[in-house]
Design a protein around this motif. Structure first.
Motif, PDB file in Angstrom:
ATOM      1  N   MET A  58       3.072  18.103 -15.463  1.00 21.72           N
ATOM      2  CA  MET A  58       2.856  16.666 -15.430  1.00 21.72           C
ATOM      3  C   MET A  58       3.180  16.159 -14.029  1.00 21.72           C
ATOM      4  O   MET A  58       4.202  16.500 -13.457  1.00 21.72           O
ATOM      5  N   SER A  59       2.303  15.371 -13.464  1.00 18.57           N
ATOM      6  CA  SER A  59       2.506  14.890 -12.103  1.00 18.57           C
ATOM      7  C   SER A  59       3.158  13.515 -12.116  1.00 18.57           C
ATOM      8  O   SER A  59       2.968  12.718 -13.030  1.00 18.57           O
ATOM      9  N   LEU A  60       3.910  13.273 -11.094  1.00 19.81           N
ATOM     10  CA  LEU A  60       4.576  11.988 -10.951  1.00 19.81           C
ATOM     11  C   LEU A  60       3.637  10.989 -10.294  1.00 19.81           C
ATOM     12  O   LEU A  60       2.782  11.358  -9.499  1.00 19.81           O
ATOM     13  N   PRO A  61       3.783   9.698 -10.601  1.00 18.45           N
ATOM     14  CA  PRO A  61       2.904   8.697  -9.986  1.00 18.45           C
ATOM     15  C   PRO A  61       3.095   8.589  -8.478  1.00 18.45           C
ATOM     16  O   PRO A  61       2.221   8.147  -7.760  1.00 18.45           O
ATOM     17  N   ILE A  62       4.242   9.041  -7.977  1.00 20.09           N
ATOM     18  CA  ILE A  62       4.515   8.937  -6.541  1.00 20.09           C
ATOM     19  C   ILE A  62       3.627   9.901  -5.751  1.00 20.09           C
ATOM     20  O   ILE A  62       3.209   9.608  -4.645  1.00 20.09           O
ATOM     21  N   GLU A  63       3.298  11.057  -6.339  1.00 22.17           N
ATOM     22  CA  GLU A  63       2.497  12.061  -5.631  1.00 22.17           C
ATOM     23  C   GLU A  63       1.138  11.499  -5.205  1.00 22.17           C
ATOM     24  O   GLU A  63       0.679  11.735  -4.104  1.00 22.17           O
ATOM     25  N   GLY A  64       0.482  10.759  -6.077  1.00 24.65           N
ATOM     26  CA  GLY A  64      -0.821  10.185  -5.748  1.00 24.65           C
ATOM     27  C   GLY A  64      -0.724   9.128  -4.670  1.00 24.65           C
ATOM     28  O   GLY A  64      -1.582   8.998  -3.813  1.00 24.65           O
ATOM     29  N   SER A  65       0.365   8.343  -4.687  1.00 26.42           N
ATOM     30  CA  SER A  65       0.506   7.284  -3.689  1.00 26.42           C
ATOM     31  C   SER A  65       0.841   7.848  -2.316  1.00 26.42           C
ATOM     32  O   SER A  65       0.571   7.218  -1.307  1.00 26.42           O
ATOM     33  N   LEU A  66       1.428   9.060  -2.255  1.00 25.44           N
ATOM     34  CA  LEU A  66       1.707   9.677  -0.960  1.00 25.44           C
ATOM     35  C   LEU A  66       0.419  10.031  -0.240  1.00 25.44           C
ATOM     36  O   LEU A  66       0.348   9.943   0.988  1.00 25.44           O
ATOM     37  N   ASN A  67      -0.614  10.413  -0.979  1.00 27.42           N
ATOM     38  CA  ASN A  67      -1.903  10.700  -0.369  1.00 27.42           C
ATOM     39  C   ASN A  67      -2.488   9.438   0.271  1.00 27.42           C
ATOM     40  O   ASN A  67      -3.039   9.479   1.363  1.00 27.42           O
ATOM     41  N   TYR A  68      -2.359   8.315  -0.422  1.00 28.30           N
ATOM     42  CA  TYR A  68      -2.862   7.061   0.119  1.00 28.30           C
ATOM     43  C   TYR A  68      -2.017   6.589   1.290  1.00 28.30           C
ATOM     44  O   TYR A  68      -2.520   5.963   2.211  1.00 28.30           O
ATOM     45  N   LEU A  69      -0.721   6.882   1.262  1.00 29.11           N
ATOM     46  CA  LEU A  69       0.154   6.511   2.363  1.00 29.11           C
ATOM     47  C   LEU A  69      -0.259   7.253   3.637  1.00 29.11           C
ATOM     48  O   LEU A  69      -0.283   6.666   4.717  1.00 29.11           O
ATOM     49  N   ALA A  70      -0.604   8.521   3.512  1.00 31.38           N
ATOM     50  CA  ALA A  70      -1.056   9.290   4.675  1.00 31.38           C
ATOM     51  C   ALA A  70      -2.345   8.704   5.248  1.00 31.38           C
ATOM     52  O   ALA A  70      -2.499   8.604   6.475  1.00 31.38           O
ATOM     53  N   VAL A  71      -3.266   8.303   4.388  1.00 31.83           N
ATOM     54  CA  VAL A  71      -4.519   7.688   4.852  1.00 31.83           C
ATOM     55  C   VAL A  71      -4.228   6.357   5.530  1.00 31.83           C
ATOM     56  O   VAL A  71      -4.796   6.040   6.575  1.00 31.83           O
ATOM     57  N   LEU A  72      -3.316   5.565   4.964  1.00 31.44           N
ATOM     58  CA  LEU A  72      -2.954   4.275   5.545  1.00 31.44           C
ATOM     59  C   LEU A  72      -2.323   4.468   6.924  1.00 31.44           C
ATOM     60  O   LEU A  72      -2.668   3.755   7.877  1.00 31.44           O
ATOM     61  N   ILE A  73      -1.430   5.442   7.060  1.00 26.25           N
ATOM     62  CA  ILE A  73      -0.796   5.716   8.347  1.00 26.25           C
ATOM     63  C   ILE A  73      -1.850   6.148   9.366  1.00 26.25           C
ATOM     64  O   ILE A  73      -1.831   5.703  10.521  1.00 26.25           O
ATOM     65  N   LEU A  74      -2.780   6.979   8.958  1.00 22.32           N
ATOM     66  CA  LEU A  74      -3.843   7.426   9.862  1.00 22.32           C
ATOM     67  C   LEU A  74      -4.721   6.264  10.313  1.00 22.32           C
ATOM     68  O   LEU A  74      -5.100   6.175  11.487  1.00 22.32           O
ATOM     69  N   MET A  75      -5.027   5.354   9.403  1.00 23.71           N
ATOM     70  CA  MET A  75      -5.830   4.185   9.764  1.00 23.71           C
ATOM     71  C   MET A  75      -5.084   3.283  10.742  1.00 23.71           C
ATOM     72  O   MET A  75      -5.675   2.760  11.693  1.00 23.71           O
ATOM     73  N   ILE A  76      -3.785   3.103  10.528  1.00 24.53           N
ATOM     74  CA  ILE A  76      -2.985   2.281  11.434  1.00 24.53           C
ATOM     75  C   ILE A  76      -2.949   2.910  12.823  1.00 24.53           C
ATOM     76  O   ILE A  76      -3.129   2.227  13.840  1.00 24.53           O
ATOM     77  N   ILE A  77      -2.749   4.227  12.876  1.00 24.88           N
ATOM     78  CA  ILE A  77      -2.747   4.919  14.168  1.00 24.88           C
ATOM     79  C   ILE A  77      -4.089   4.758  14.865  1.00 24.88           C
ATOM     80  O   ILE A  77      -4.150   4.513  16.078  1.00 24.88           O
ATOM     81  N   ALA A  78      -5.191   4.871  14.123  1.00 23.85           N
ATOM     82  CA  ALA A  78      -6.521   4.739  14.717  1.00 23.85           C
ATOM     83  C   ALA A  78      -6.737   3.338  15.282  1.00 23.85           C
ATOM     84  O   ALA A  78      -7.257   3.185  16.396  1.00 23.85           O
ATOM     85  N   VAL A  79      -6.334   2.315  14.550  1.00 22.47           N
ATOM     86  CA  VAL A  79      -6.522   0.941  15.020  1.00 22.47           C
ATOM     87  C   VAL A  79      -5.653   0.674  16.247  1.00 22.47           C
ATOM     88  O   VAL A  79      -6.120   0.108  17.246  1.00 22.47           O
ATOM     89  N   VAL A  80      -4.387   1.084  16.200  1.00 27.26           N
ATOM     90  CA  VAL A  80      -3.486   0.852  17.333  1.00 27.26           C
ATOM     91  C   VAL A  80      -3.989   1.596  18.571  1.00 27.26           C
ATOM     92  O   VAL A  80      -4.021   1.041  19.677  1.00 27.26           O
ATOM     93  N   LEU A  81      -4.387   2.842  18.407  1.00 30.99           N
ATOM     94  CA  LEU A  81      -4.885   3.618  19.538  1.00 30.99           C
ATOM     95  C   LEU A  81      -6.149   2.995  20.125  1.00 30.99           C
ATOM     96  O   LEU A  81      -6.305   2.919  21.348  1.00 30.99           O
ATOM     97  N   SER A  82      -7.039   2.516  19.278  1.00 38.53           N
ATOM     98  CA  SER A  82      -8.270   1.868  19.764  1.00 38.53           C
ATOM     99  C   SER A  82      -7.947   0.610  20.557  1.00 38.53           C
ATOM    100  O   SER A  82      -8.517   0.383  21.635  1.00 38.53           O
ATOM    101  N   VAL A  83      -7.032  -0.214  20.041  1.00 36.60           N
ATOM    102  CA  VAL A  83      -6.663  -1.453  20.736  1.00 36.60           C
ATOM    103  C   VAL A  83      -6.003  -1.134  22.071  1.00 36.60           C
ATOM    104  O   VAL A  83      -6.288  -1.778  23.087  1.00 36.60           O
ATOM    105  N   VAL A  84      -5.139  -0.131  22.099  1.00 35.61           N
ATOM    106  CA  VAL A  84      -4.462   0.242  23.345  1.00 35.61           C
ATOM    107  C   VAL A  84      -5.468   0.746  24.374  1.00 35.61           C
ATOM    108  O   VAL A  84      -5.425   0.355  25.549  1.00 35.61           O
ATOM    109  N   ILE A  85      -6.392   1.598  23.983  1.00 38.04           N
ATOM    110  CA  ILE A  85      -7.375   2.136  24.928  1.00 38.04           C
ATOM    111  C   ILE A  85      -8.285   1.033  25.464  1.00 38.04           C
ATOM    112  O   ILE A  85      -8.551   0.963  26.669  1.00 38.04           O
ATOM    113  N   ILE A  86      -8.747   0.147  24.596  1.00 42.63           N
ATOM    114  CA  ILE A  86      -9.605  -0.954  25.054  1.00 42.63           C
ATOM    115  C   ILE A  86      -8.822  -1.894  25.955  1.00 42.63           C
ATOM    116  O   ILE A  86      -9.324  -2.379  26.976  1.00 42.63           O
ATOM    117  N   GLY A  87      -7.566  -2.157  25.606  1.00 37.21           N
ATOM    118  CA  GLY A  87      -6.722  -3.016  26.449  1.00 37.21           C
ATOM    119  C   GLY A  87      -6.490  -2.414  27.823  1.00 37.21           C
ATOM    120  O   GLY A  87      -6.562  -3.113  28.836  1.00 37.21           O
TER     121      GLY A  87
END
Length: 129
Positions: A1-30
């Protein structure tokens, strides 16, 4: 049986990756805006068409034969068909042990391709004249 936290960790990794992509894009354009050089002189010639140092002749609006597009679409159709054959070659050895059904399926696939090819030949779709 899987815990509900395991599924949210996958989404957390995607969210962190998206934040890094946006910050890096803004920094490079700036950085580009801050350190980039502005053109010192803007002329009409700067925005003119340039192709390998050769001046252009005439209008860029030229008509192509409908045959050109027809041949292109036919090429794409047969090219996609060949792409479908690649996974079949990878699964061939595995499924051959369970029976000759995989050979019959590919035989039908080839028959349909060949039928389409002969239909196009008879209709004259592949003639350029």
């Amino acid at each position: 049986m899987s815990l509900p936290i395991e599924g949210s960790l996958n989404y957390l990794a995607v969210l962190i990756l998206m934040i890094i992509a946006v910050v890096l894009s803004v920094v490079i354009i700036g950085l580009n805006k801050l350190t980039g050089r502005k053109p010192s002189e803007i002329t009409r010639k700067k925005y003119d068409t340039y192709e390998c140092g050769v001046g252009y002749e005439g209008s860029a609006h030229q008509q192509f034969s409908v045959r050109y597009y027809l041949i292109g679409i036919i090429f794409l159709l047969f090219d996609v068909e060949v792409v479908f054959m690649y996974p079949w070659t990878l699964a061939y050895q595995t499924y051959l042990k369970s029976g000759p059904v995989i050979l019959l399926e590919m035989g039908l696939f080839f028959a349909l391709l060949l039928g389409g090819y002969f239909y196009l030949r008879l209709r004259g779709a592949l003639n350029w004249d």
